[in-house]
Design a protein around this motif. Structure first.
Motif, PDB file in Angstrom:
ATOM      1  N   LEU A   1     -12.020 -48.608  -1.221  1.00 22.55           N
ATOM      2  CA  LEU A   1     -11.616 -50.214  -0.798  1.00 22.55           C
ATOM      3  C   LEU A   1     -11.584 -50.875  -2.414  1.00 22.55           C
ATOM      4  CD1 LEU A   1      -8.846 -51.649  -0.276  1.00 22.55           C
ATOM      5  CD2 LEU A   1     -10.193 -52.939   1.729  1.00 22.55           C
ATOM      6  N   PRO A   2     -13.263 -51.372  -2.631  1.00 20.60           N
ATOM      7  CA  PRO A   2     -13.918 -51.353  -4.069  1.00 20.60           C
ATOM      8  C   PRO A   2     -12.917 -50.779  -4.984  1.00 20.60           C
ATOM      9  CG  PRO A   2     -15.314 -51.743  -2.331  1.00 20.60           C
ATOM     10  CD  PRO A   2     -14.755 -50.383  -1.609  1.00 20.60           C
ATOM     11  N   LEU A   3     -12.567 -49.684  -5.014  1.00 16.89           N
ATOM     12  CA  LEU A   3     -12.302 -49.183  -5.809  1.00 16.89           C
ATOM     13  C   LEU A   3     -10.960 -48.909  -6.279  1.00 16.89           C
ATOM     14  CD1 LEU A   3     -13.016 -47.675  -8.390  1.00 16.89           C
ATOM     15  CD2 LEU A   3     -12.553 -45.790  -7.531  1.00 16.89           C
ATOM     16  N   GLU A   4     -10.211 -49.003  -4.995  1.00 17.98           N
ATOM     17  CA  GLU A   4      -8.415 -48.867  -5.340  1.00 17.98           C
ATOM     18  C   GLU A   4      -8.404 -50.352  -5.096  1.00 17.98           C
ATOM     19  OE1 GLU A   4      -7.316 -47.352  -0.936  1.00 17.98           O
ATOM     20  OE2 GLU A   4      -8.945 -46.268  -0.833  1.00 17.98           O
ATOM     21  N   ALA A   5      -9.552 -51.845  -5.273  1.00 16.80           N
ATOM     22  CA  ALA A   5      -9.123 -53.403  -4.949  1.00 16.80           C
ATOM     23  C   ALA A   5      -9.306 -53.370  -6.472  1.00 16.80           C
ATOM     24  CB  ALA A   5      -9.621 -53.245  -4.547  1.00 16.80           C
ATOM     25  N   GLU A   6     -10.423 -52.303  -7.583  1.00 14.44           N
ATOM     26  CA  GLU A   6     -11.137 -52.518  -9.029  1.00 14.44           C
ATOM     27  C   GLU A   6      -9.252 -52.317  -9.383  1.00 14.44           C
ATOM     28  OE1 GLU A   6     -13.313 -50.783 -12.065  1.00 14.44           O
ATOM     29  OE2 GLU A   6     -14.229 -51.126 -10.121  1.00 14.44           O
ATOM     30  N   ALA A   7      -8.543 -50.559  -9.047  1.00  9.50           N
ATOM     31  CA  ALA A   7      -7.698 -50.327 -10.054  1.00  9.50           C
ATOM     32  C   ALA A   7      -6.825 -51.231  -9.906  1.00  9.50           C
ATOM     33  CB  ALA A   7      -7.695 -48.760  -9.315  1.00  9.50           C
ATOM     34  N   TYR A   8      -6.295 -51.991  -8.638  1.00  4.51           N
ATOM     35  CA  TYR A   8      -4.948 -52.653  -8.956  1.00  4.51           C
ATOM     36  C   TYR A   8      -5.298 -53.834  -9.573  1.00  4.51           C
ATOM     37  CZ  TYR A   8      -1.558 -55.308  -5.824  1.00  4.51           C
ATOM     38  OH  TYR A   8      -0.385 -55.975  -5.545  1.00  4.51           O
TER      39      TYR A   8
ATOM     40  N   ASP B   1      -6.904 -54.193 -12.318  1.00  6.04           N
ATOM     41  CA  ASP B   1      -6.785 -54.117 -13.923  1.00  6.04           C
ATOM     42  C   ASP B   1      -5.228 -53.983 -14.035  1.00  6.04           C
ATOM     43  OD1 ASP B   1      -9.407 -54.598 -14.075  1.00  6.04           O
ATOM     44  OD2 ASP B   1      -9.957 -52.849 -14.065  1.00  6.04           O
ATOM     45  N   GLY B   2      -4.524 -53.172 -12.968  1.00  6.06           N
ATOM     46  CA  GLY B   2      -3.501 -53.237 -13.553  1.00  6.06           C
ATOM     47  C   GLY B   2      -2.903 -51.544 -13.404  1.00  6.06           C
ATOM     48  N   VAL B   3      -4.092 -50.642 -12.613  1.00 11.05           N
ATOM     49  CA  VAL B   3      -3.132 -49.112 -12.893  1.00 11.05           C
ATOM     50  C   VAL B   3      -2.190 -48.973 -11.441  1.00 11.05           C
ATOM     51  CG1 VAL B   3      -5.199 -47.016 -12.222  1.00 11.05           C
ATOM     52  CG2 VAL B   3      -5.857 -49.454 -13.744  1.00 11.05           C
ATOM     53  N   VAL B   4      -1.811 -48.061 -11.508  1.00 13.82           N
ATOM     54  CA  VAL B   4      -1.067 -47.707 -10.917  1.00 13.82           C
ATOM     55  C   VAL B   4      -1.657 -46.488  -9.660  1.00 13.82           C
ATOM     56  CG1 VAL B   4       1.156 -46.411  -9.832  1.00 13.82           C
ATOM     57  CG2 VAL B   4       0.888 -48.312 -12.106  1.00 13.82           C
TER      58      VAL B   4
END
Length: 176
Positions: A64-71, A73-76
């Motif tokens: 979840l931390p990495l998924e939330a960071e990508a989200y 930052d606007g990464v799909v």
């Protein structure tokens, strides 16, 4: 949409997905930028920033931390994973494209996220992801859905992902 693709996960999974993508016509697929393990991405915060698309090789909410960071930052991102009992492609995660990582994590059924791997499930996930990735940002069918092959159930099915009641994450919305 930025047409670069980064695979994130263990090499046993990213290599199989990269091989599946390599079989597509070069003019249709995003350019593979690189592969990272989750640990490498954590050691370099922002390593996914500016990437067009990330494929997370684990079930929603597993990092979840990495998924939330990508989200943020606007990464799909697209989830594509398998184990010994099931394989799944989707959901697509991105602002205004579907549910946020927290809603997906809350909705994920961990019943089939066991240990081990099955080569046929890995091949199915790689082929399905390879067909879906060129559609991301345009006609993707996985904005609020995932395709899952469940070996114990003996079938391929569609899982619908829903926004959790009370979610206040900007951009988290169903495209239904």
């Amino acid at each position: 949409m930025n047409r670069t693709l980064t695979l994130v996960g263990e090499p046993t999974h990213t290599e199989i997905l990269a091989a599946g993508l390599a079989r597509l016509d070069a003019g249709l697929r995003p350019r593979l930028h690189d592969s990272l393990t989750g640990a490498q991405a954590h050691r370099s915060p922002g390593s996914l920033s500016g990437r067009g698309l990330a494929v997370f090789c684990w079930p929603p909410g597993s990092d979840l931390p990495l998924e939330a960071e990508a989200y943020a930052d606007g990464v799909v991102a697209l989830h594509a994973w398998w184990d010994a009992e099931a394989g799944s492609v989707g959901p697509l995660v991105g602002r205004r494209l579907g549910m946020c990582p927290a809603c997906n994590a809350a909705a994920f059924d961990h019943a089939h996220s066991g240990q081990g791997e099955a080569a046929d499930l890995g091949a199915w996930v790689a082929a399905t992801a390879a067909l879906e990735i060129p559609l991301v940002g345009t006609r993707s069918t996985l904005r609020d859905r995932s395709l899952t092959w469940c070996r114990p159930c003996g079938s391929v099915g569609i899982m619908r992902w829903a926004r959790q009641a009370g979610c206040r994450t900007p951009g988290c919305a169903s495209q239904a």
